[in-house]
Design an enzyme around this catalytic site. Sequence first.
Site, short mmCIF file in Angstrom:
data_model
loop_
_atom_site.label_atom_id
_atom_site.label_comp_id
_atom_site.label_asym_id
_atom_site.label_seq_id
_atom_site.Cartn_x
_atom_site.Cartn_y
_atom_site.Cartn_z
N GLY A 1 40.25 42.66 50.49
CA GLY A 1 41.56 43.00 49.93
C GLY A 1 42.00 44.38 50.38
O GLY A 1 42.57 45.16 49.62
N SER B 1 46.17 46.11 50.39
CA SER B 1 47.11 46.58 49.36
C SER B 1 46.35 47.14 48.16
O SER B 1 45.13 47.00 48.05
CB SER B 1 48.03 45.44 48.90
N GLY B 2 47.10 47.80 47.29
CA GLY B 2 46.59 48.23 45.98
C GLY B 2 45.32 49.05 46.05
O GLY B 2 45.19 49.99 46.84
N GLY C 1 42.29 48.27 47.02
CA GLY C 1 41.50 48.15 48.24
C GLY C 1 42.01 49.07 49.33
O GLY C 1 41.24 49.74 50.02
N LEU D 1 39.44 34.20 51.18
CA LEU D 1 38.36 33.92 50.21
C LEU D 1 38.43 32.53 49.59
O LEU D 1 37.43 32.04 49.08
CB LEU D 1 38.38 34.98 49.10
N ASN E 1 36.61 43.63 46.34
CA ASN E 1 37.79 44.13 45.62
C ASN E 1 38.92 43.10 45.51
O ASN E 1 39.70 43.12 44.57
CB ASN E 1 38.27 45.38 46.36
N THR F 1 38.64 31.90 44.47
CA THR F 1 38.96 33.10 45.24
C THR F 1 38.11 34.28 44.78
O THR F 1 37.44 34.94 45.59
CB THR F 1 40.45 33.47 45.04
N TYR G 1 43.51 24.63 30.50
CA TYR G 1 43.87 25.75 31.38
C TYR G 1 44.75 26.76 30.67
O TYR G 1 45.70 26.39 29.97
CB TYR G 1 44.61 25.24 32.63
#
Length: 306
Positions: A40, A43-44, A46, A88, A114, A135, A184
């Site tokens: 990852g 972005s963010g 990572g 992933l 991450n 994921t 769910y």
Amino acid sequence: MSLVSFVRGRRGASGFGYASTAEEVTEGLDLRGKNILVTGVGSGLGEESARVLAARGARIFGAARSEEKAAEACRKLGGDAVPLACELSEPASVRACVANVRERGDQLDVLLCNAGIMALPKRETRYGQELQFLTNHIGHFILVTGLLGQLADTGRVVMLSSSAHKGAPRGGIQWDDLSMEKNYSPWGAYGQSKLANLLFARALARRFAGTNKTANSLHPGVIATNLGRHMGSVANGLLHAASAVFLKSIPEGAATQCYVATHPSLAAVTGEYFADCNVATSSRHGRDDAMAERLWTVTEEIVAKL
Ligand SMILES: NC(=O)c1ccc[n+]([C@@H]2O[C@H](COP(=O)([O-])OP(=O)(O)OC[C@H]3O[C@@H](n4cnc5c(N)ncnc54)[C@H](OP(=O)(O)O)[C@@H]3O)[C@@H](O)[C@H]2O)c1
């Protein structure tokens, strides 16, 4: 003093706390010669972790969903960053990434797991698995177990969990409904996947016993990143609006993972859960070694069929 400034000013036993940044927790570290794989990376948290760790001298193995995304992120890092395609939720892509790293023959000092997705509004599945579990947990399980042979003798595995692991459904991992067909909920499924990240680190730490390798998990804080993209525009907008006052900034959010990945004081600390750059207490299920072992076995069985 307001509650916000009290929380922001608090520091724990490590000397770091809520408002420490990734730059602050790695200050003075010389990471030249260290290879750090970050999933990852585009972005963010990572992206910020990779930026700071590269600035300290580490060579980043930057993993993203596609070659293009990984190459773009690594280009921004400059230096000798190595782009890796690793989708992933596609076992073939994760296995190709593993094969790629193995063929290169590089030893890895840190696997910083991450990447993640959060709170998909409707149940989505791939290969019969709920997509967040696939994921966040299964993809990283294939990646990490595939790369254990490349891990340095003092290597560290760092798993991004979340305080949302406490929101996993009653009873923890849903053995009879792992893909949440019967029951769910967006946060229940995210919570289960983040509990799985935490339990995986714990089970891995047990397997590392007697070595100098470590495995830990962490909650980075609450940070307005792209992670909220599935929450709906109103909730996501509120999150971003609250960000400046109530939430961590991205440099603050990346601190705990950079701390756990590199700080010399943690060389022998393993099997722990961290928050705000300090050891923290996970949920009862997060400390359940029997659940961690069962999850390992069940995940191996799933992975064998993917
Ligand atoms: N932000 C928070 O408040 C918070 C709180 C607790 C825990 N966390 C955890 O922190 C981690 C980082 O999140 P973030 O806040 O930085 O969010 P982010 O900005 O959305 O970053 C997540 C990264 O994961 C990648 N990713 C998503 N699905 C992927 C897949 N199937 N294959 C490969 N890569 C994939 C994304 O790539 P694309 O951009 O290509 O989708 C993105 O680079 C996550 O594990 C999250 O659960 C975050």
